[in-house]
Motif scaffolding. Structure first.
Motif, PDB file in Angstrom:
ATOM      1  N   HIS A 248       0.897  -1.311   0.448  1.00  0.00           N
ATOM      2  CA  HIS A 248      -0.213   0.050  -0.168  1.00  0.00           C
ATOM      3  C   HIS A 248       1.272   1.163  -0.091  1.00  0.00           C
ATOM      4  N   PRO A 249       1.058   1.793  -0.893  1.00  0.00           N
ATOM      5  CA  PRO A 249       1.970   2.658  -1.295  1.00  0.00           C
ATOM      6  C   PRO A 249       1.779   3.744  -1.351  1.00  0.00           C
ATOM      7  N   ALA A 250       2.373   5.710  -0.805  1.00  0.00           N
ATOM      8  CA  ALA A 250       2.247   6.715  -1.391  1.00  0.00           C
ATOM      9  C   ALA A 250       3.211   7.166  -1.299  1.00  0.00           C
ATOM     10  N   TRP A 251       2.625   8.375  -2.617  1.00  0.00           N
ATOM     11  CA  TRP A 251       3.962   9.096  -2.806  1.00  0.00           C
ATOM     12  C   TRP A 251       2.922  10.388  -1.539  1.00  0.00           C
ATOM     13  N   SER A 252       4.533  11.224  -1.491  1.00  0.00           N
ATOM     14  CA  SER A 252       4.005  12.563  -0.893  1.00  0.00           C
ATOM     15  C   SER A 252       4.512  13.378  -2.013  1.00  0.00           C
ATOM     16  N   PRO A 253       3.521  14.627  -2.102  1.00  0.00           N
ATOM     17  CA  PRO A 253       3.128  15.703  -3.272  1.00  0.00           C
ATOM     18  C   PRO A 253       4.736  16.268  -4.039  1.00  0.00           C
TER      19      PRO A 253
ATOM     20  N   GLN B 133       9.161  11.634  -0.815  1.00  0.00           N
ATOM     21  CA  GLN B 133       9.161  10.261   0.067  1.00  0.00           C
ATOM     22  C   GLN B 133       8.167   9.932  -0.622  1.00  0.00           C
ATOM     23  N   ILE B 134       8.106   8.642   0.161  1.00  0.00           N
ATOM     24  CA  ILE B 134       7.107   7.263   0.104  1.00  0.00           C
ATOM     25  C   ILE B 134       6.755   6.949   1.717  1.00  0.00           C
ATOM     26  N   ALA B 135       5.662   6.502   1.659  1.00  0.00           N
ATOM     27  CA  ALA B 135       4.961   5.908   2.522  1.00  0.00           C
ATOM     28  C   ALA B 135       4.446   4.547   2.358  1.00  0.00           C
ATOM     29  N   PHE B 136       4.523   3.446   3.127  1.00  0.00           N
ATOM     30  CA  PHE B 136       3.857   2.614   3.376  1.00  0.00           C
ATOM     31  C   PHE B 136       3.556   1.258   4.261  1.00  0.00           C
ATOM     32  N   GLU B 137       2.889   0.469   4.598  1.00  0.00           N
ATOM     33  CA  GLU B 137       2.868  -0.312   5.070  1.00  0.00           C
ATOM     34  C   GLU B 137       3.628  -1.395   5.475  1.00  0.00           C
ATOM     35  N   ARG B 138       4.317  -2.303   6.694  1.00  0.00           N
ATOM     36  CA  ARG B 138       5.536  -2.925   6.267  1.00  0.00           C
ATOM     37  C   ARG B 138       5.197  -3.758   8.189  1.00  0.00           C
ATOM     38  N   ALA B 139       4.758  -5.116   7.654  1.00  0.00           N
ATOM     39  CA  ALA B 139       4.249  -5.893   8.391  1.00  0.00           C
ATOM     40  C   ALA B 139       5.766  -6.578   9.181  1.00  0.00           C
ATOM     41  N   ILE B 140       5.905  -6.602  10.616  1.00  0.00           N
ATOM     42  CA  ILE B 140       7.196  -7.356  11.482  1.00  0.00           C
ATOM     43  C   ILE B 140       6.560  -8.328  12.241  1.00  0.00           C
TER      44      ILE B 140
ATOM     45  N   SER C 181      -2.302   1.433   4.914  1.00  0.00           N
ATOM     46  CA  SER C 181      -2.434   2.070   3.635  1.00  0.00           C
ATOM     47  C   SER C 181      -2.318   3.461   3.872  1.00  0.00           C
ATOM     48  N   PRO C 182      -1.465   4.060   3.779  1.00  0.00           N
ATOM     49  CA  PRO C 182      -1.182   5.621   4.091  1.00  0.00           C
ATOM     50  C   PRO C 182      -1.264   6.351   2.710  1.00  0.00           C
ATOM     51  N   SER C 183      -2.135   7.756   2.994  1.00  0.00           N
ATOM     52  CA  SER C 183      -2.233   8.588   2.603  1.00  0.00           C
ATOM     53  C   SER C 183      -1.180  10.091   3.151  1.00  0.00           C
ATOM     54  N   PHE C 184      -0.807  10.629   1.806  1.00  0.00           N
ATOM     55  CA  PHE C 184      -0.185  11.672   2.728  1.00  0.00           C
ATOM     56  C   PHE C 184      -0.793  12.997   2.348  1.00  0.00           C
ATOM     57  N   SER C 185      -1.069  13.469   3.570  1.00  0.00           N
ATOM     58  CA  SER C 185      -2.050  15.158   3.221  1.00  0.00           C
ATOM     59  C   SER C 185      -0.952  16.064   2.168  1.00  0.00           C
TER      60      SER C 185
END
Length: 323
Positions: free
Chosen positions: A98-103, A107-114, A157-161
């Motif tokens: 579930h990646p997302a770009w910064s505006p 940068q990118i944001a994503f979820e990681r399972a550990i 599922s992150p999303s940048f402001s």
């Protein structure tokens, strides 16, 4: 296809060109025309959750592949220069998604399972699934949420402001006492000031996934569908698309009726929304599963238009993004 004037921009989405078969990535015009294959996965793999870069030149997405950890990939919009972005998922890391770009695209944001997966379950009961950020090339990843293994909650599922200072995400329960009790949160990109925006009702288990900030930052778009296979009993309601203000007020349901609505995403100008809707509860082409198509509508829920028509062997255009 619609006959009205084509809206600006392009739409990227995942679809099955045939059933059984893997999810490929496609780009089309906003009326569904000029559909073009962008990337086909290797054998045993699937491509999901594509996101256009801010300049529209690249597509970030996640790859599942038998025998490998889930990973974040990037490809040019013309299908060239396919490469892996997240390389740091090793050891007890189960995968990234579930990646997302910064505006600004840096940068990118994503979820990681550990952690570990309890045998006989669908996913990650013992895992920590949290939100991470990294440079656009995947370097210097930083964890923002869910540092404690077995906390009972996982973030997705992150999303940048629009100003790039905060992240929006969905929090879901993964233990018997809170299974799929979900809510929508924000947190600073520095990992500070987590804030509850909206708690989904108990009769909407697992809802709130793929929540997206509007381009002007005033509203949040989401669906109340449960996208996890842990939802038991399986919801009998038709999931719909909703918006809410960033402060948790003024909840509005935009879609109604049969077929439901999944995977909503804003147009770049915030005036339109693209989403997936079921057009058939069971089809032979989909091996007895619902068949979906993509639709667009105005941001107030009016002027709904269907934009895709699957081939007889295809089935399921999902996870669209408008760039």
């Amino acid at each position: 296809m619609v006959s009205k004037q084509r809206l600006p921009g392009r739409i990227v989405f995942a679809d099955l060109p045939r059933v059984p078969g893997p999810f490929h990535l496609y780009i089309s015009a906003t009326d569904g025309s000029h559909r073009t294959l962008v990337a086909a996965p290797p054998k045993g793999g699937n491509y999901y959750h594509p996101k256009f870069s801010p300049d529209g030149g690249r597509i970030l997405f996640d790859r599942t592949l038998v025998g490998h950890r889930d990973s974040i990939m990037v490809v040019n919009a013309d299908g060239s220069d396919l490469r892996m972005v997240t390389h740091g998922c090793t050891g007890s890391c189960l995968g990234d998604g579930h990646p997302a770009w910064s505006p600004d695209g840096t940068q990118i944001a994503f979820e990681r399972a550990i952690g570990t997966i309890r045998q006989g379950t669908s996913c990650c009961v013992h895992a920590s699934i949290g939100i991470w950020v990294a440079h656009a090339d995947g370097s210097q990843p930083r964890q923002l949420t869910q540092f404690k293994l077995g906390s009972g909650w996982e973030d997705h599922s992150p999303s940048f402001s629009p100003d790039g200072r905060q992240l929006l995400f969905m929090r879901d329960g993964n233990k018997p006492g809170n299974l799929d009790q979900s809510s929508i949160w924000t947190i600073g990109v520095d990992g500070k000031h987590p804030r509850l925006v909206y708690r989904l009702p108990h009769d909407r288990p697992g809802g709130g996934g793929n929540a997206r900030w509007s381009p002007d930052g005033s509203r949040i778009l989401f669906t109340d569908a449960c996208l996890f296979d842990t939802c038991r009993p399986a919801p009998t309601f038709e999931p719909q698309v909703l918006t809410i203000r960033h402060d948790g007020t003024e909840l509005h349901q935009l879609t109604q009726g049969p077929g439901g609505a999944l995977f909503p995403a804003w147009s770049p100008d915030g005036q339109w929304i693209v989403f997936s809707r079921s057009v058939s509860h069971q089809t032979a082409a989909c091996h007895g599963q619902p068949q979906h198509e993509l639709y667009v509508m105005k941001a107030n829920g009016t002027d709904i238009r269907r934009i895709t028509t699957s081939t007889p062997n295809g089935c399921d255009p999902i996870g669209p993004d408008w760039g």
